[in-house]
Design an enzyme around this catalytic site. Structure first.
Site: not given
Ligand code: GLC
Length: 617
Positions: A257, A299
């Site tokens: 993440d 991500e």
């Molecule tokens: C990523 C997740 C999101 C979250 C963020 C902080 O972007 O997809 O939903 O708020 O990380 O963890």
């Protein structure tokens, strides 16, 4: 005979050591620290089951298979618990799903926890969903059903209730060093000058004051999500250790993440810094040694030029799979503008190495941020600023004639930027046309939904369906009366899965059955044809009409030409640009059987038509 482990270790150890000390030498790492990392890795390797060892040996590139079709779901919203999720396996199989991303399910504090992205204990399951035993049982059931599994690893931050954070709050300086904490505003102010805000609407600074310890804590997201200090070699080792322990549960892919945020330096944007790339290559090397079949999904929802750097290079891999946020915004852009030129430009621009693979999606649990390729827009004579304003208005009920029903998220009055919330069906016109009892528009909206998915299923990479999209779920306003959710507009597209509506997939002519069966059919077709494998590149064919998107993919066995009309108008496609490809005279659409002959000077393409024209070689 040398064990598999020592073979893998000797292949990568030198590079691992060099890179480790490149990053951590100046932060006090000693040879002892490196040895401790190595012995932890060996311990984790020894814990791998026979099944996982077998995958490590024989199935390293499973993620490139065309048979992989993904589905993202929240356990609580979809099935309530992990045990009950097992009972839903037949539903997933009916659709053709072979990969499931379970949204955050590790232990979080009660109350506000950013939909699970504030983790309190990485090795425990949220009690409301079940236990670690339930989870491992589910993984086995999935494996028996040929479904691989992915979960989130929220690596950039922990919740403020995590054991480390609690100890830090008690004044333990060793634990305070796991985070980034400052005695006064001097350094936070300097950071705030160059670090953009993630949630400008909610928080004016990247720091949160903690009275208990009289310190300012670095919190990129919410006040309860504390950024980890990856400059501390201990943090690195602990986070690697957890990653490997999670992998040993039998998880096939781990979603890392918010990776661009993992390293901070004063006077920078603290996004995408070179050290983050070093860190990710380190993670890659470690997993290559300990558990090579594990796939790291990054991500990185940043500018397109930055996203694709997280693949690394063939020689220096980082994440094998990345969310294709660029394709996602280009799809929404093409629907709003009826203009596919950004798709054309970006499809040809971002060539990734053979081991890299996109995760393609239209919608996910997050908002849509307008991370468009701005230089491409400028090259088309379009102002990125005004264009974004148009898209924001188009998708948030402010543009006359728009089909979309979405909502503004995180409006920033300083630069008028905003993101958009809403489900695929609502954003593509189904909700509005239904409210207006406009049957033709309903039909057109369904064609748009079909088209959007056809793009996902034909672009190079893994298609990922967002749970509920397969039954055309529309926006859900019930979050507004829920105290745990009403502060965050993203819940509008995170409703409870409606199993009553899902049943309607069996009733012909309902929206649910039209969309469900169209996607199911697309999945069946995709699994049959070799051009959908993850290592097959595509060639864009530019034509006479900016609403018509087309590309061709070929293997030794077959060729498929894809044509998409991103407008509600009937179009005449000029054959000329296609003639140099010498397509056969009876290319046949895999959905409808319609045949096309490019010897005719032009071809009629109907509103939002999707053509997958197949040619056997
Ligand atoms: C990523 C997740 C999101 C979250 C963020 C902080 O972007 O997809 O939903 O708020 O990380 O963890």
């Amino acid at each position: 005979m040398k064990s598999l482990y020592s073979k893998r270790l000797s292949k990568h150890q030198k590079e691992l050591k060099q890179l480790y000390f490149k990053l951590y030498d100046s932060y006090g790492a000693t040879p002892k620290d490196f040895d401790s990392l190595l012995s932890m890795m060996f311990e984790r390797y020894n814990e791998r089951s026979d099944r996982l060892n077998n995958l490590d040996q024989h199935h390293k590139t499973w993620y490139l298979s065309r048979k992989l079709v993904g589905y993202t779901l929240y356990v609580d919203l979809f099935s309530d618990t992990l045990r009950k999720l097992e009972k839903k396996i037949p539903y997933l199989q009916e659709l053709g799903i072979t990969f499931v991303h379970l949204m955050p399910l590790l232990q979080t504090p009660e109350g506000e926890n950013d939909g699970g992205y504030a983790v309190e204990d990485y090795l425990e399951i949220n009690p409301s969903l079940g236990t670690m035993d339930d989870f491992e049982h589910l993984i086995e059931q999935f494996a028996d059903a040929n479904i691989v599994i992915c979960i989130d690893y929220v690596i950039n931050h922990t919740s403020d209730t995590h054991e480390w954070a609690r100890k830090a709050l008690n004044g333990d300086s060793q634990y305070q060093d796991m985070y980034l904490m400052y005695d006064d505003r001097t350094i936070p102010d300097q950071f705030d000058q160059t670090v953009p805000l993630v949630l400008p609407n909610k928080r004016p600074s990247n720091f949160t004051y903690k009275e208990e310890i009289n310190k300012w804590v670095y919190t990129s997201f919410s006040s309860f999500q504390w950024d980890l200090n990856f400059k501390n070699p201990l943090v690195f080792e602990e986070m690697v250790n957890i990653l490997l322990q999670l992998a040993n549960k039998g998880i096939n892919m781990i979603r890392l993440d918010a990776i661009p945020f993992m390293w901070k330096e004063l006077h920078t944007s603290c996004r995408n810094l070179p050290e983050v790339h070093d860190l990710l290559h380190l993670f890659h090397l470690i997993k290559e040694i300990v558990c090579p079949s594990l796939v790291l999904l990054g991500e990185a929802i940043v500018e397109p030029d930055e996203i694709f750097k997280y693949f690394g290079t063939e020689e220096r891999n980082e994440c094998s799979v990345l969310y294709n946020a660029n394709l996602m915004v280009n799809i929404w852009n093409a629907f709003a503008t009826r203009d596919v030129r950004l798709l054309n430009i970006d499809n040809s621009k971002y060539h990734i190495h053979d081991q890299g693979c996109w995760m393609n999606y239209v919608r996910c649990h997050d908002d849509i941020g307008w991370g468009l390729n701005e230089s491409a827009l400028e090259s088309l004579g379009v102002s990125p600023y005004y264009h974004k304003q148009y898209l924001i208005e188009f998708y948030s009920n402010q543009f006359p004639g728009s089909f979309a029903k979405g909502e503004i998220y995180q409006f920033n009055p300083q630069n008028n930027d905003a993101r958009i919330n809403g489900t695929t069906a609502s954003l593509l016109g189904l909700e509005r046309s239904y409210d207006e009892h406009n049957e033709y528009e309903q039909y057109i909206a369904l064609r748009r939904i079909f088209l959007a998915h056809a793009i996902l299923f034909s672009h190079r990479g893994i298609p990922l369906i967002y749970s509920g999209d397969e039954i055309a779920t529309i926006n859900d306003q019930s979050y507004r009366s829920d105290d745990r959710k009403n502060e965050d507009g993203r819940w509008v597209h995170r409703p409870y899965f409606d199993w009553t509506r899902a049943k309607k997939r069996l009733t012909p002519k309902t929206f649910e059955s039209i969309v469900f069966n169209a996607i199911k059919n697309m999945i069946t077709i995709r699994k049959k044809h070799s051009v959908f494998d993850g290592d097959v590149q595509s060639t864009i064919i530019i034509n006479n009409d900016i609403s018509l998107y087309s590309f061709v993919k070929a293997t030794a066995k077959e060729r498929i030409l894809f044509i998409y009309n991103f407008s509600e108008y009937r179009k005449e496609l000029t054959s000329e640009p296609y003639q140099e490809f010498q397509f056969s005279t009876n290319m046949e659409d895999l959905f409808t059987g319609r045949t096309i002959d490019f010897n005719h000077p032009s071809i009629t393409i109907s509103p939002y038509e999707v053509l997958w024209l197949m040619e056997k070689l």
